[in-house]
Enzyme design. Structure first.
Site, PDB file in Angstrom:
ATOM      1  N   TYR A  83    -121.212 -31.521  25.786  1.00 59.62           N
ATOM      2  CA  TYR A  83    -122.597 -31.897  25.478  1.00 59.62           C
ATOM      3  C   TYR A  83    -122.712 -33.384  25.196  1.00 59.62           C
ATOM      4  O   TYR A  83    -123.599 -34.071  25.719  1.00 59.62           O
ATOM      5  CB  TYR A  83    -123.088 -31.081  24.281  1.00 59.62           C
ATOM      6  CG  TYR A  83    -124.556 -31.245  23.975  1.00 59.62           C
ATOM      7  CD1 TYR A  83    -125.528 -30.724  24.827  1.00 59.62           C
ATOM      8  CD2 TYR A  83    -124.971 -31.914  22.836  1.00 59.62           C
ATOM      9  CE1 TYR A  83    -126.875 -30.867  24.550  1.00 59.62           C
ATOM     10  CE2 TYR A  83    -126.315 -32.068  22.543  1.00 59.62           C
ATOM     11  CZ  TYR A  83    -127.256 -31.534  23.401  1.00 59.62           C
ATOM     12  OH  TYR A  83    -128.593 -31.692  23.120  1.00 59.62           O
ATOM     13  N   ASP A 130    -117.037 -27.236   4.037  1.00 57.11           N
ATOM     14  CA  ASP A 130    -117.358 -27.236   2.612  1.00 57.11           C
ATOM     15  C   ASP A 130    -118.846 -27.366   2.333  1.00 57.11           C
ATOM     16  O   ASP A 130    -119.266 -27.373   1.158  1.00 57.11           O
ATOM     17  CB  ASP A 130    -116.599 -28.364   1.908  1.00 57.11           C
ATOM     18  CG  ASP A 130    -116.895 -29.746   2.506  1.00 57.11           C
ATOM     19  OD1 ASP A 130    -117.837 -29.841   3.328  1.00 57.11           O
ATOM     20  OD2 ASP A 130    -116.183 -30.703   2.156  1.00 57.11           O
ATOM     21  N   GLN A 189    -121.396 -31.588   4.874  1.00 62.44           N
ATOM     22  CA  GLN A 189    -121.863 -32.309   6.049  1.00 62.44           C
ATOM     23  C   GLN A 189    -123.382 -32.515   5.928  1.00 62.44           C
ATOM     24  O   GLN A 189    -124.101 -31.642   5.448  1.00 62.44           O
ATOM     25  CB  GLN A 189    -121.577 -31.534   7.335  1.00 62.44           C
ATOM     26  CG  GLN A 189    -120.163 -31.004   7.463  1.00 62.44           C
ATOM     27  CD  GLN A 189    -120.082 -29.550   7.039  1.00 62.44           C
ATOM     28  OE1 GLN A 189    -120.504 -29.198   5.946  1.00 62.44           O
ATOM     29  NE2 GLN A 189    -119.550 -28.712   7.914  1.00 62.44           N
TER      30      GLN A 189
END
Length: 461
Positions: free
Chosen positions: A267, A328, A331
């Site tokens: 992509y 986690d 982000q």
């Protein structure tokens, strides 16, 4: 005896001392004469009658059928484009921002000429909202879509409008049309589907042949996992160019969660190549081009199970499933409502700047914060599950939109907490249909929902 003219030059002609020029006329005669001419023989009456008849004929010929604009797609009147407000309120198109008036019909002679515009991918999420805007302002729109991820239902409300056409066609095959502008949106913006640049080449070739202006919808994925934050248009990015393409196993067509490879290069590099080709056509063939780099966008008509983070969270919360976060949850992403994006695309196309331009909302959320907003909006008791992250998942993503503000006069207006409920309402209707929440959910899959409950790669644009 014939007559004879004799000239005697030595005889001087005598002029009468009483000769004088014609006396000047009074000034008021020059003023009153045109008035007398108009009033004589009822000329004024005939002129007024002619004007009245012409006005009546033009008024009748300018009547347009009413095609509904879905109010649910605009959080409030402040975010609705000015011409849409005037159209709904007064039965005609009002003046745009900064014009002479605020509503009613545009006087004869000031109305903009409608353009003939093709929108590839026009039955998709963003494309269908763009089509709504173009149709509302009076353009003739041709939607080109192969319905791989698009849905005919997204544009059905335009069926019967003489200014609307729809062609079922894959842009990887050439297409011959006569148009003024090309909005090229035909590329699945999801981690579940591959991308290529053949369609972009074909549309650039069409723009070159017919002299149309071409707008490429690129993506923030061209920045990869950025080392610069926030990202400006001059940043070249940090992309892994040799990661494997995405693939789907036979399990993709079941109702189980799909496991797939997580690398993103297909992509990312596809869009980077599309930008390169677009600029090559601009430099070498003098094609008028525009490039938009779109950041995460959400809103009604999104594919329910396409692997993007907002649609994943909303669908999971409505289905009473855990909200899955990969990694986690730290982000960050920025989320813009679809009406803001459409406004930016139109301003870019109508402007005089090539770009690229970042089009996104600079409001930054971690994945965990986004999950909490979804909980607040849908179900405060929804559980959150953490799973191993995917390869090359960007840690931060936030647009620097100073260039768009300065050159396009554009900035997003809809906050996440204002736009998300509108998307939730749309998803609830499409997921449950006539069933009440908590009841049975249909497992029938259409062409936009081939992969239900997919949640991997949720952070993609």
């Amino acid at each position: 005896m014939g007559s004879e003219l004799i000239y005697r030059g030595h005889e001087a002609r005598t002029l009468s001392d009483s000769y004088s020029s014609k006396p000047p006329k009074p000034w008021w005669i020059a003023v009153t004469r045109p008035i007398h001419y108009v009033l004589r023989e009822q000329r004024l009456v005939f002129a007024l009658v002619g004007i009245a008849i012409a006005t009546f004929v033009f008024t009748l010929s300018d009547r347009r059928p009413h095609y509904p604009i879905l109010d649910s797609h605009f959080p409030d009147e402040s975010t609705r484009p000015t011409h849409l407000v005037s159209y709904q309120s007064h039965g005609g198109f009002g003046f745009g921002p900064g014009s002479l008036g605020s509503g009613g019909k545009i006087p004869l002679g000031l109305r903009r000429k409608g353009l003939r515009i093709v929108v590839t991918g026009g039955a998709g999420f963003v494309g269908s909202h763009l089509v709504d805007r173009l149709m509302a302002r009076g353009d003739s729109v041709i939607v080109v879509d192969n319905f791989f991820t698009g849905r005919k239902e997204n544009v059905m409300h335009h069926f019967g409008n003489p200014n609307f056409e729809m062609i079922r066609h894959d842009v990887v095959e050439p297409l011959l049309l006569e148009v003024d502008q090309i909005y090229h949106l035909a590329c699945p913006a999801s981690p579940l589907h591959k991308t290529n640049v053949v369609g972009t080449l074909n549309m650039l070739g069409l723009a070159k042949r017919v002299g149309a202006r071409f707008l490429l919808t690129s993506t923030s994925e061209v920045y990869g996992d950025p080392l610069q934050h926030p990202q400006v248009e001059t940043y070249w990015g940090n992309v892994n160019p040799i990661g494997a393409s995405h693939f789907l196993s036979l399990a993709s067509y079941t109702t189980d969660t799909v496991a797939m490879t997580g690398v993103r290069s297909c992509y990312d590099e596809g869009k980077r190549t599309a930008e390169t080709l677009t600029m090559d056509y601009h430099r070498e063939a003098a094609v008028e081009v525009r490039i938009a780099r779109i950041f995460n966008t959400y809103g009604p008509r999104m594919c329910i199970d396409d692997g993007r983070v907002v649609s994943n969270f909303v669908a999971q919360a409505l289905r009473k499933e855990p909200l899955t976060i990969y990694g986690d949850g730290k982000q960050t992403r920025s989320f813009q409502y679809v009406s803001d994006l459409v406004e930016g695309l139109i301003r870019l196309m109508e402007g005089e700047h090539v770009g690229p331009f970042n089009l996104g909302n600079p409001g930054e959320f971690t994945m965990f914060e986004l999950a909490q907003v979804v909980q607040e909006t849908i179900d405060p008791n929804a559980r959150i599950e953490f799973r191993p992250n995917t390869e090359d998942d960007p840690h931060k993503r936030k647009p620097d939109i100073r260039r768009a503000k300065e050159l396009l006069g554009w900035k997003p207006k809809v906050s996440l907490r204002k736009g998300l409920p509108l998307m939730v309402s749309d998803f609830r209707q499409r997921i449950f249909g006539d069933h009440k929440e908590g009841g049975g959910v249909s497992t029938t899959l259409n062409n936009s929902q081939l992969i239900p409950k997919v949640s991997m790669q949720q952070q993609w644009d």
